[in-house]
Structures are given as C-alpha cells and as structure tokens.
Write a protein that holds these residues in place. Structure first.
Motif, PDB file in Angstrom:
ATOM      1  N   GLY A   1       0.816  -1.220   0.000  1.00  0.00           N
ATOM      2  CA  GLY A   1       0.000   0.000   0.000  1.00  0.00           C
ATOM      3  C   GLY A   1       0.845   1.263   0.000  1.00  0.00           C
ATOM      4  N   TYR A   2       2.144   1.132  -0.233  1.00  0.00           N
ATOM      5  CA  TYR A   2       2.988   2.327  -0.275  1.00  0.00           C
ATOM      6  C   TYR A   2       2.840   2.956  -1.655  1.00  0.00           C
ATOM      7  N   LEU A   3       2.339   4.161  -1.686  1.00  0.00           N
ATOM      8  CA  LEU A   3       2.084   4.806  -2.974  1.00  0.00           C
ATOM      9  C   LEU A   3       3.359   5.432  -3.520  1.00  0.00           C
ATOM     10  N   ALA A   4       4.155   5.994  -2.636  1.00  0.00           N
ATOM     11  CA  ALA A   4       5.398   6.655  -3.064  1.00  0.00           C
ATOM     12  C   ALA A   4       6.413   6.507  -1.943  1.00  0.00           C
ATOM     13  N   PRO A   5       7.707   6.596  -2.285  1.00  0.00           N
ATOM     14  CA  PRO A   5       8.724   6.462  -1.230  1.00  0.00           C
ATOM     15  C   PRO A   5       8.637   7.625  -0.239  1.00  0.00           C
TER      16      PRO A   5
ATOM     17  N   VAL B   1      13.056   9.283   3.730  1.00  0.00           N
ATOM     18  CA  VAL B   1      14.228   8.461   4.083  1.00  0.00           C
ATOM     19  C   VAL B   1      14.413   7.337   3.067  1.00  0.00           C
ATOM     20  N   GLN B   2      13.331   6.843   2.521  1.00  0.00           N
ATOM     21  CA  GLN B   2      13.454   5.800   1.495  1.00  0.00           C
ATOM     22  C   GLN B   2      14.081   6.367   0.224  1.00  0.00           C
ATOM     23  N   SER B   3      13.657   7.573  -0.168  1.00  0.00           N
ATOM     24  CA  SER B   3      14.218   8.180  -1.387  1.00  0.00           C
ATOM     25  C   SER B   3      15.723   8.360  -1.263  1.00  0.00           C
TER      26      SER B   3
ATOM     27  N   SER C   1       9.044   7.068  10.048  1.00  0.00           N
ATOM     28  CA  SER C   1       9.473   7.706   8.801  1.00  0.00           C
ATOM     29  C   SER C   1       9.498   6.727   7.632  1.00  0.00           C
ATOM     30  N   GLY C   2       9.301   5.460   7.923  1.00  0.00           N
ATOM     31  CA  GLY C   2       9.415   4.448   6.869  1.00  0.00           C
ATOM     32  C   GLY C   2      10.833   3.906   6.769  1.00  0.00           C
ATOM     33  N   LYS C   3      11.593   4.032   7.859  1.00  0.00           N
ATOM     34  CA  LYS C   3      13.011   3.649   7.811  1.00  0.00           C
ATOM     35  C   LYS C   3      13.195   2.137   7.671  1.00  0.00           C
ATOM     36  N   THR C   4      12.269   1.351   8.197  1.00  0.00           N
ATOM     37  CA  THR C   4      12.434  -0.106   8.101  1.00  0.00           C
ATOM     38  C   THR C   4      12.472  -0.532   6.632  1.00  0.00           C
ATOM     39  N   ALA C   5      11.473  -0.061   5.880  1.00  0.00           N
ATOM     40  CA  ALA C   5      11.459  -0.416   4.453  1.00  0.00           C
ATOM     41  C   ALA C   5      12.634   0.239   3.729  1.00  0.00           C
TER      42      ALA C   5
HETATM   43  P1  AMP Z   1       8.891   2.718  10.277  1.00  0.00           P
HETATM   44  O1  AMP Z   1       9.387   4.127  10.333  1.00  0.00           O
HETATM   45  O2  AMP Z   1       9.777   1.833   9.485  1.00  0.00           O
HETATM   46  O3  AMP Z   1       8.571   2.177  11.631  1.00  0.00           O
HETATM   47  O4  AMP Z   1       7.508   2.722   9.425  1.00  0.00           O
HETATM   48  C1  AMP Z   1       6.328   3.215   9.927  1.00  0.00           C
HETATM   49  C2  AMP Z   1       5.126   2.772   9.135  1.00  0.00           C
HETATM   50  O5  AMP Z   1       5.158   3.338   7.819  1.00  0.00           O
HETATM   51  C3  AMP Z   1       4.967   1.270   8.924  1.00  0.00           C
HETATM   52  O6  AMP Z   1       3.653   0.939   9.301  1.00  0.00           O
HETATM   53  C4  AMP Z   1       5.161   1.069   7.440  1.00  0.00           C
HETATM   54  O7  AMP Z   1       4.381   0.010   6.938  1.00  0.00           O
HETATM   55  C5  AMP Z   1       4.733   2.393   6.858  1.00  0.00           C
HETATM   56  N1  AMP Z   1       5.413   2.766   5.598  1.00  0.00           N
HETATM   57  C6  AMP Z   1       6.693   2.534   5.263  1.00  0.00           C
HETATM   58  N2  AMP Z   1       6.968   3.048   4.044  1.00  0.00           N
HETATM   59  C7  AMP Z   1       5.846   3.637   3.599  1.00  0.00           C
HETATM   60  C8  AMP Z   1       5.496   4.351   2.388  1.00  0.00           C
HETATM   61  N3  AMP Z   1       6.378   4.544   1.417  1.00  0.00           N
HETATM   62  N4  AMP Z   1       4.235   4.815   2.293  1.00  0.00           N
HETATM   63  C9  AMP Z   1       3.346   4.624   3.298  1.00  0.00           C
HETATM   64  N5  AMP Z   1       3.595   3.948   4.429  1.00  0.00           N
HETATM   65  C10 AMP Z   1       4.840   3.477   4.594  1.00  0.00           C
END
Ligand code: AMP
Length: 418
Positions: free
Chosen positions: A20-24, A27-29, A49-53
């Motif tokens: 369900g991630y629409l865009a980075p 921190v992912q970018s 912030s999405g740091k795990t992914a």
């Molecule tokens: P984190 O900072 O890794 O603990 O992530 C926090 C939440 O963000 C988790 O529930 C992830 O599933 C969600 N997440 C990570 N990347 C994205 C993204 N690109 N768009 C939306 N949600 C995200």
C-alpha cells in the motif's frame, strides 16, 4: 516518484506497492539508492518515517542478486534494541518478500523466550538475522550461529541500543564480524555516544538527515493538558468518551502504574490492558494483537514494553506520566501518526511535573499551549522550588540550580494563567 526510480527492481517496487505504499518516503528516497550502490549509510530518521522499508527493500534486492546463506551462517545482520522491533522487522521482511521470485530465510531472535527453537531455526543458516544483541551473543556462545560471512550490518534505533545499555554487547558482536562489509546505521537522535559509534563503524558513509517534518509522520498534533495528578484517570476516561478514539496507547512510568491504571479503566468498563516488562512474550503478543484488532481500546504501557511497537492507525498517544527524557518523548509520540496518518499526542501535566515538561519542551525547541478541560481544572499549585527566594529571603548559601529556576518560572506561568 515511483519506487523503480530509486533503482529498485520491478519485483521490489511491486512489493512496496503491495504494502500500500504509494510513493517512497523521504528516508526511502535517500537511503534506497545509497544502499543499492553499496555505500555505508548514516541516517537520522524518526520512528514512523518508513526507515524499516528504507533498508529492507534494498537489502532484499541485494540478496536476490546474490548467494544464499550457508549452514549456521548469517549474511545480513540487523541489530535492534527490543524484541518488538526485531519481530516487526522480521514481519516487514516477510511481507515485502511475499511476491518475490524466491524468499530469503529470515531468522528473528530475541531474549525472553526459549532459545531452543531459535537454535533450531538457525541450523540451516539464515540469509537475514534480525536480533537483539544479548540473545545474539547467547546463540553465538551456543555455536548456533557464526558471523564470519556477514556482509551487511544494520544498526536500527542505534540511540536506543546505547540507551538500553547494549554498548558492551554491541562491541562484542562487532568484534566478531568480518572487516569488509556494508554498514547501515539508523538513529532517531545523535547523542555523542551514537556519533562515536558511527565514527568507529562506518566507512565514508552517505549521510542522510531527515528532518522530523520530512518524515512520513509529520502530522502529530501535540497537546498539553494541565490536570491534578489525582484526577488523571478520570480525565483519561472523559477524553476517551468525548474524542471517539477507537484505540489509545497510554504511557505510564512504572509497571505498578500500568496495572493500576488499566485496572481502574477496566473497572469503569473500558476495554483496557497493561503492557510492561513483567508480561510474558505471549501476553505481549496477545495484547498488541487485541489492540490492533479493536478487541482492546486502551493499552497502558511502560516505555520499555512499548518501544518499537507499531500499531497501524493509532489515533492517540497519551503521556499519563511524563517520559523521563526528551528522547523518550520523541519515541512515545512517534507511535501515533505513523506513515502519513494524522495523530495526537496528549501529555498530562500536573503541578509536580510542570518544570520537567518545560525541560522536555526546551530540548525539543517547542512551547506548547497549556489546555484546561472544563471540570478538570487543576487546583493544586505548582510546588515551590526548593531554595527559592520565599518570604524568608531564601536559603543562605544555596544558589538556585537551573532546574530550580525553571520550576519557579513554571509556577509563575501557571499562576498567571490561572
Ligand atoms: P517505520 O518508520 O519503518 O517504523 O515505518 C512506519 C510505518 O510506515 C509502517 O507501518 C510502514 O508500513 C509504513 N510505511 C513505510 N513506508 C511507507 C510508504 N512509502 N508509504 C506509506 N507507508 C509506509
């Protein structure tokens, strides 16, 4: 910006969109291309912030392009401060690899549960090991795992790792790793100890600084409500009723308080439970699942127990007791407003902790307006600072400390407001 523009293969971009991630996120970018190019990374990124992914996506891509683990060997080692965080990273890796042509063997190891199943799981080796440092050392001591083939090391929430006293364990683990490897260090804050660790560990890292406003979770409304300490549970019930929060995470300072507040809420008919260090792993899993599914409305937790937990769509975090440090404050409020969803962080401030909250605000470079809820206005005045210049002209020979001055200022501010 699509995920493929970061250098991710269509399979991994699809894995992100399947989540369900629409865009980075920011921190992912920044991190995904750096990791894919083989750089060491030093990233400041808040929880949420999405740091795990940001590290899991490129690590999975690198793994797909490379070899598989040998028996009792780990290829990628992810060190995390708590079992919840380790479990979450394991879940994230499994979810992100669901649609991949092949899936990595992921082992999640942490203390507080029997070591035997973890030893069994590691027999055939693991492509990716997510571990807390203490249990990892136990497994190494049992010869269940060797680290000589680790080519990538991730330290996630490095500030928490050091805060929780894992510095020795970390040094022992680092000493067992091969010298040539890719290192990724993520931390919400950068106290001197994390700086020193980064200096020691990283080789010409790409520096990524994600300001809190750039995170996926910028939208946390922070509120401060003044209330007498003895009326906090009543106020909590009132807020739950009037705000329509379907779930809430309430932070308290001790195990005893967690049980006590949860008990009072239960007695008032609220679906509440406590989460603290005395809870077994099974109980923790159960209450978290219950909160996520909606069976529970309120989880009353201590910091240690709540660290790293990720509850999707958590509308509110309440500081029933204030956190001890500004860092804990950041961590607590980061449990709401995850990944772009809005959230509220409410702190109860009573007279005895008004000065402490001012210190937190000062460190956070914040000054939040004080609210009073009709029917719950405080009647207890702020405690006068010890040694303050009272009618007796002050205590001779005792200079006011910084804290004393802040306490005085808080008392005065309160008097002016009231
Ligand atoms: P984190 O900072 O890794 O603990 O992530 C926090 C939440 O963000 C988790 O529930 C992830 O599933 C969600 N997440 C990570 N990347 C994205 C993204 N690109 N768009 C939306 N949600 C995200």
């Amino acid at each position: 910006m699509p995920f493929t523009s970061l250098g991710l293969s269509p399979a991994l971009a699809q894995a992100a969109s399947d989540q369900g991630y629409l865009a980075p996120t920011a921190v992912q970018s920044a991190a995904v291309p750096a990791v894919l190019q083989g750089h060491d990374v030093l990233a400041t990124a808040q929880t949420g912030s999405g740091k795990t992914a940001a590290y899991c996506l490129p690590l999975l891509q690198q793994w797909l392009a490379g070899r598989q683990a040998a028996p009792r060997q780990a290829q990628t080692l992810i060190l995390l401060p708590t079992r919840e965080l380790a479990a979450q990273v394991g879940d994230a890796l499994r979810q992100l690899s669901q649609g991949l042509p092949r899936r990595p063997k992921v082992a999640v190891v942490f203390g507080g549960v029997s070591i035997n199943p973890q030893m069994m799981a590691l027999r055939g080796g693991a492509d990716i090991v997510a571990a807390t440092p203490g249990r990892l050392l136990d497994l190494l001591a049992h010869n269940a795992l060797r680290l000589s083939a680790v080519d990538t090391l991730v330290l996630d929430e490095a500030d928490r790792l050091l805060d929780l006293g894992f510095a020795d364990e970390l040094s022992r683990v680092l000493a067992l790793l091969p010298p040539y490897r890719q290192n990724l260090l993520f931390s919400a804050t950068f106290p001197p100890a994390v700086h020193a660790l980064a200096e020691r560990l990283l080789n010409q890292p790409q520096r990524i600084d994600i300001a809190p406003g750039d995170t996926a979770a910028p939208d946390i409304r922070q509120r401060v409500i003044e209330v007498d300490a003895g009326r906090r549970t009543m106020l909590l019930r009132h807020l739950l009723q009037t705000h329509g929060w379907d779930r809430a995470l309430v932070f308290v300072a001790s195990r005893h308080n967690a049980d006590r507040v949860a008990g009072k809420l239960q007695a008032a008919g609220v679906r509440a439970a406590a989460l603290h260090g005395d809870c077994s792993q099974g109980q923790r899993g159960q209450v978290l699942a219950d909160l996520k599914s909606g069976r529970l409305q309120v989880l009353v937790a201590t910091d240690v127990a709540a660290r790293g937990i990720d509850i999707a769509r958590l509308p509110v975090v309440i500081n029933y007791d204030l956190p001890r440090s500004p860092v804990d404050y950041t961590h607590r409020i980061g449990r709401t407003g995850r990944a772009g969803a809005g959230g509220e962080a409410v702190s109860f401030v009573s007279a005895d902790c008004a000065a402490h909250f001012q210190l937190i605000e000062k460190r956070q470079r914040l000054r939040l307006p004080r609210e009073r809820i009709p029917g719950f206005e405080p009647v207890v005045a702020a405690i006068p600072a010890p040694g303050a210049a009272a009618d007796n002209g002050g205590v001779k020979g005792k200079r006011k400390s910084k804290k004393d001055k802040l306490r005085e200022a808080a008392a005065q501010a309160q008097a002016e407001q009231g």
